[in-house]
Design a protein around this motif. Sequence first.
Motif, PDB file in Angstrom:
ATOM      1  N   THR A  69      11.843  -8.737   2.708  1.00 32.58           N
ATOM      2  CA  THR A  69      12.224  -9.404   3.949  1.00 32.58           C
ATOM      3  C   THR A  69      11.228  -9.034   5.034  1.00 32.58           C
ATOM      4  OG1 THR A  69      13.613  -7.617   4.830  1.00 32.58           O
ATOM      5  CG2 THR A  69      14.656  -9.137   3.270  1.00 32.58           C
ATOM      6  N   GLU A  70      11.377  -9.683   6.196  1.00 34.55           N
ATOM      7  CA  GLU A  70      10.481  -9.354   7.307  1.00 34.55           C
ATOM      8  C   GLU A  70      10.709  -7.912   7.777  1.00 34.55           C
ATOM      9  OE1 GLU A  70      14.266 -10.861   9.016  1.00 34.55           O
ATOM     10  OE2 GLU A  70      12.881 -11.593   7.481  1.00 34.55           O
ATOM     11  N   LYS A  71      11.878  -7.335   7.457  1.00 32.89           N
ATOM     12  CA  LYS A  71      12.145  -5.948   7.838  1.00 32.89           C
ATOM     13  C   LYS A  71      11.276  -4.978   7.032  1.00 32.89           C
ATOM     14  CE  LYS A  71      15.222  -6.905  10.942  1.00 32.89           C
ATOM     15  NZ  LYS A  71      16.585  -6.387  10.916  1.00 32.89           N
ATOM     16  N   SER A  72      10.707  -5.452   5.910  1.00 33.73           N
ATOM     17  CA  SER A  72       9.758  -4.613   5.174  1.00 33.73           C
ATOM     18  C   SER A  72       8.492  -4.422   5.994  1.00 33.73           C
ATOM     19  CB  SER A  72       9.429  -5.258   3.819  1.00 33.73           C
ATOM     20  OG  SER A  72      10.580  -5.382   3.016  1.00 33.73           O
ATOM     21  N   ASP A  73       8.052  -5.477   6.692  1.00 32.80           N
ATOM     22  CA  ASP A  73       6.917  -5.352   7.606  1.00 32.80           C
ATOM     23  C   ASP A  73       7.243  -4.395   8.753  1.00 32.80           C
ATOM     24  OD1 ASP A  73       5.349  -7.060   6.159  1.00 32.80           O
ATOM     25  OD2 ASP A  73       5.574  -8.778   7.493  1.00 32.80           O
ATOM     26  N   VAL A  74       8.494  -4.442   9.223  1.00 27.28           N
ATOM     27  CA  VAL A  74       8.901  -3.573  10.332  1.00 27.28           C
ATOM     28  C   VAL A  74       8.787  -2.103   9.912  1.00 27.28           C
ATOM     29  CG1 VAL A  74      10.807  -2.904  11.852  1.00 27.28           C
ATOM     30  CG2 VAL A  74      10.422  -5.320  11.316  1.00 27.28           C
ATOM     31  N   TYR A  75       9.221  -1.787   8.683  1.00 28.54           N
ATOM     32  CA  TYR A  75       9.109  -0.409   8.199  1.00 28.54           C
ATOM     33  C   TYR A  75       7.642   0.029   8.147  1.00 28.54           C
ATOM     34  CZ  TYR A  75       9.558   3.781   5.350  1.00 28.54           C
ATOM     35  OH  TYR A  75       9.500   5.075   4.889  1.00 28.54           O
ATOM     36  N   SER A  76       6.788  -0.821   7.568  1.00 28.95           N
ATOM     37  CA  SER A  76       5.365  -0.486   7.476  1.00 28.95           C
ATOM     38  C   SER A  76       4.768  -0.279   8.863  1.00 28.95           C
ATOM     39  CB  SER A  76       4.610  -1.595   6.739  1.00 28.95           C
ATOM     40  OG  SER A  76       5.123  -1.791   5.440  1.00 28.95           O
ATOM     41  N   PHE A  77       5.204  -1.102   9.821  1.00 28.18           N
ATOM     42  CA  PHE A  77       4.706  -0.954  11.184  1.00 28.18           C
ATOM     43  C   PHE A  77       5.165   0.371  11.784  1.00 28.18           C
ATOM     44  CE2 PHE A  77       4.653  -1.871  15.802  1.00 28.18           C
ATOM     45  CZ  PHE A  77       3.324  -2.260  15.920  1.00 28.18           C
ATOM     46  N   GLY A  78       6.356   0.832  11.409  1.00 25.53           N
ATOM     47  CA  GLY A  78       6.817   2.143  11.862  1.00 25.53           C
ATOM     48  C   GLY A  78       5.908   3.260  11.391  1.00 25.53           C
ATOM     49  N   VAL A  79       5.388   3.140  10.155  1.00 31.30           N
ATOM     50  CA  VAL A  79       4.429   4.134   9.655  1.00 31.30           C
ATOM     51  C   VAL A  79       3.147   4.072  10.482  1.00 31.30           C
ATOM     52  CG1 VAL A  79       3.106   4.907   7.656  1.00 31.30           C
ATOM     53  CG2 VAL A  79       5.410   3.980   7.328  1.00 31.30           C
ATOM     54  N   VAL A  80       2.705   2.860  10.826  1.00 28.94           N
ATOM     55  CA  VAL A  80       1.508   2.703  11.664  1.00 28.94           C
ATOM     56  C   VAL A  80       1.719   3.372  13.026  1.00 28.94           C
ATOM     57  CG1 VAL A  80       0.031   1.036  12.862  1.00 28.94           C
ATOM     58  CG2 VAL A  80       0.759   0.589  10.514  1.00 28.94           C
ATOM     59  N   SER A 122       0.841  -1.206   0.000  1.00 26.50           N
ATOM     60  CA  SER A 122       0.000   0.000   0.000  1.00 26.50           C
ATOM     61  C   SER A 122       0.865   1.241   0.000  1.00 26.50           C
ATOM     62  CB  SER A 122      -0.936   0.002   1.221  1.00 26.50           C
ATOM     63  OG  SER A 122      -1.838  -1.077   1.157  1.00 26.50           O
ATOM     64  N   PHE A 123       0.489   2.187  -0.829  1.00 22.89           N
ATOM     65  CA  PHE A 123       1.256   3.418  -0.986  1.00 22.89           C
ATOM     66  C   PHE A 123       1.310   4.173   0.337  1.00 22.89           C
ATOM     67  CE2 PHE A 123       1.705   7.800  -2.872  1.00 22.89           C
ATOM     68  CZ  PHE A 123       2.986   7.573  -3.338  1.00 22.89           C
ATOM     69  N   GLY A 124       2.504   4.612   0.702  1.00 23.60           N
ATOM     70  CA  GLY A 124       2.705   5.297   1.971  1.00 23.60           C
ATOM     71  C   GLY A 124       3.298   4.402   3.038  1.00 23.60           C
ATOM     72  N   TYR A 125       3.159   3.075   2.860  1.00 18.22           N
ATOM     73  CA  TYR A 125       3.689   2.112   3.825  1.00 18.22           C
ATOM     74  C   TYR A 125       4.864   1.308   3.252  1.00 18.22           C
ATOM     75  CZ  TYR A 125      -0.824   2.807   6.216  1.00 18.22           C
ATOM     76  OH  TYR A 125      -1.918   3.337   6.845  1.00 18.22           O
ATOM     77  N   LEU A 126       5.169   1.481   1.968  1.00 18.62           N
ATOM     78  CA  LEU A 126       6.162   0.638   1.311  1.00 18.62           C
ATOM     79  C   LEU A 126       7.573   0.911   1.820  1.00 18.62           C
ATOM     80  CD1 LEU A 126       4.928   0.641  -2.394  1.00 18.62           C
ATOM     81  CD2 LEU A 126       4.964  -1.303  -0.826  1.00 18.62           C
ATOM     82  N   ASP A 127       8.293  -0.161   2.093  1.00 15.58           N
ATOM     83  CA  ASP A 127       9.681  -0.097   2.515  1.00 15.58           C
ATOM     84  C   ASP A 127      10.533   0.453   1.363  1.00 15.58           C
ATOM     85  OD1 ASP A 127      12.294  -0.606   3.262  1.00 15.58           O
ATOM     86  OD2 ASP A 127      12.106  -2.787   3.107  1.00 15.58           O
ATOM     87  N   PRO A 128      11.270   1.564   1.568  1.00 10.78           N
ATOM     88  CA  PRO A 128      12.069   2.125   0.469  1.00 10.78           C
ATOM     89  C   PRO A 128      13.139   1.167  -0.047  1.00 10.78           C
ATOM     90  CG  PRO A 128      12.574   3.200   2.569  1.00 10.78           C
ATOM     91  CD  PRO A 128      11.358   2.367   2.789  1.00 10.78           C
ATOM     92  N   GLU A 129      13.661   0.307   0.826  1.00  7.96           N
ATOM     93  CA  GLU A 129      14.646  -0.679   0.372  1.00  7.96           C
ATOM     94  C   GLU A 129      13.986  -1.703  -0.556  1.00  7.96           C
ATOM     95  OE1 GLU A 129      18.279  -2.746   2.590  1.00  7.96           O
ATOM     96  OE2 GLU A 129      16.365  -3.639   3.188  1.00  7.96           O
ATOM     97  N   TYR A 130      12.776  -2.114  -0.232  1.00 13.55           N
ATOM     98  CA  TYR A 130      12.026  -3.023  -1.097  1.00 13.55           C
ATOM     99  C   TYR A 130      11.693  -2.354  -2.428  1.00 13.55           C
ATOM    100  CZ  TYR A 130       7.830  -5.517  -2.742  1.00 13.55           C
ATOM    101  OH  TYR A 130       6.887  -6.160  -3.511  1.00 13.55           O
ATOM    102  N   VAL A 131      11.316  -1.079  -2.387  1.00 13.62           N
ATOM    103  CA  VAL A 131      11.029  -0.345  -3.618  1.00 13.62           C
ATOM    104  C   VAL A 131      12.265  -0.282  -4.504  1.00 13.62           C
ATOM    105  CG1 VAL A 131      10.405   1.917  -4.553  1.00 13.62           C
ATOM    106  CG2 VAL A 131       9.210   1.032  -2.546  1.00 13.62           C
ATOM    107  N   ARG A 132      13.432  -0.103  -3.885  1.00  9.37           N
ATOM    108  CA  ARG A 132      14.665   0.056  -4.641  1.00  9.37           C
ATOM    109  C   ARG A 132      15.205  -1.265  -5.183  1.00  9.37           C
ATOM    110  NH1 ARG A 132      17.156   2.163  -0.865  1.00  9.37           N
ATOM    111  NH2 ARG A 132      18.585   0.512  -0.229  1.00  9.37           N
TER     112      ARG A 132
END
Length: 545
Positions: free
Chosen positions: A391-402, A376-386
């Motif tokens: 990885t599970e750290k992509s979920d961690v980034y999204s959770f940081g936005v939450v 979802s736009f706004g929650y995407l991990d910039p490392e995943y985008v790049r």
Amino acid sequence: MGNITWRFNVRKKAIHLVRLHFCDILSPSAGLWKFDFYIYTKFRRVFDSQIFGSTLAAPVFQDFVVQSDDSGYIRFSIGPNNDSGWKIAFLNGLEIMEFVTNTSMKLDQLEPEHPSGKHRDLVIGFSVGGVVLISILIILFLFAVRRRKAKPVQAMFLKDEAPTGRGTPHSWIAATTVNSFSPVPNLNLKLKMPFSEILAATSNFDTKLLIGEGGFGKVYKGTLPTGIKVAVKRSDSSHGQGLPEFQTEVTVLSKIRHRHLVSLIGYCYEGSEMILVYEFMEKGTLRDHLYIWKENSKSESTQPVLTWKQRLEICIGAAKGLHYLHTGSDWGIIHRDVKSTNILLDEHYVAKVADFGLSQSGPPDPSQYRMSLIGSFGYLDPEYVRTLRLTEKSDVYSFGVVLLEVLCARPPIVNSSRREEINLAEWGMFWQKKGQLEKIIDSSLAGQINPNSLRKFGEITEKCLKVEGAGRPTMIDVCWDLEYALQLQQTPVPREPHEDSTTDVSSNFVMTHYNSASNEEIFVGDDDETDSMPIFSRSMIDDPR
């Protein structure tokens, strides 16, 4: 060197997110150049090498929100600045994304303008003829495929008996699985429900029972014959998700159980119907309690505002659910779509993570690196985008936005004239690094937050939102830190005798009201289960271990 101009066709009077990509591979050292950037002729921004910091050849991007005019296009220009010592200008990439606020677009909004009526009639005639021809070929193909498969399925039906307690025979899924014809293998048949039972539970999908709508389809509140309240999610192909998401959701939720994961009660796959039945979550989504009520004045008086203690407890519960996903099997499960609408609350405000249709489990698959972005736009991990490496750290980034949503009570992306306010993650980190996070908290939390709890919460959020995944914590670390923030919140703050006991870091700030720039997926579901069940290594293939 003159200006370079690009022109892109867009819808008239629409709002767009424009992302500019830069990478300075030309300069021998920093500080050598400046150039001007224009949007139409109304907006000008001067870029210099300072946007790259001290590191050359590093990719960076800049975001702008642009409203198109009546011309039907957006024009961008770049050119050397008059004060630049080195006369260059460059732009390595440009993305234009439209904020869609009304998905029911009219045909005349999409129809191009043609210079003559005859030419338009000719194009329409060829288009209609082509559509009819393709439709006939598809129908013939489907008819041929159905005839080839009809005999084996029919033979199995004749041998089947009606299941105990159900008035209908086994569905074709159960029958054809034996003969390897099923398009959805390895589903838990114990959870299968007949379509007739779901029709009865939702009063034939009465619109009065409609409680949400998301990427998979519409969600209805229902009641089973046993009296259990459920949330019934009915697939709609026009919403973008379909069989793969349905299969993943059933496979994942039928093999795991956790107090902080929403429970799957059953599913239905008959003909073209794909339906998921969940426990009903009385209090809806976390997002509903953060800022939806602010956008809807009718519900403002009835929707209770979450206290800071409640918000911390909800974050802790969601973090525990994600930790279980990440560590519950050999390779774990990556949710891929962590956001405030996928965290549901039961009648006691216990948080449960929901919507596993996009989740991924099993060892990393090299083929996934070539897939398009999912999330979802706004929650995407910039490392995943790049890198497209999930990885599970992509979920961690999204959770940081939450976490920032919980603190600030605003969407992850908003329309704002100030660039730093558009993206919530960037905005929150801007104030966190200045040590003034209290300036952007939800105004309804004024006077509630212990300064030590806020400081710890800010530190947790900053760790989750690190650009590189290797620098982010695991979800169990996030759990421990949030528990500590809750403990600090419950610890009285020593005050000087002359201090006003009602004063706090959050009491001097009034939160600006924002309108969400995008629609979020919403559905509701209920109770929790604490018992663990066997988990799995690959959500799409393996049996429980």
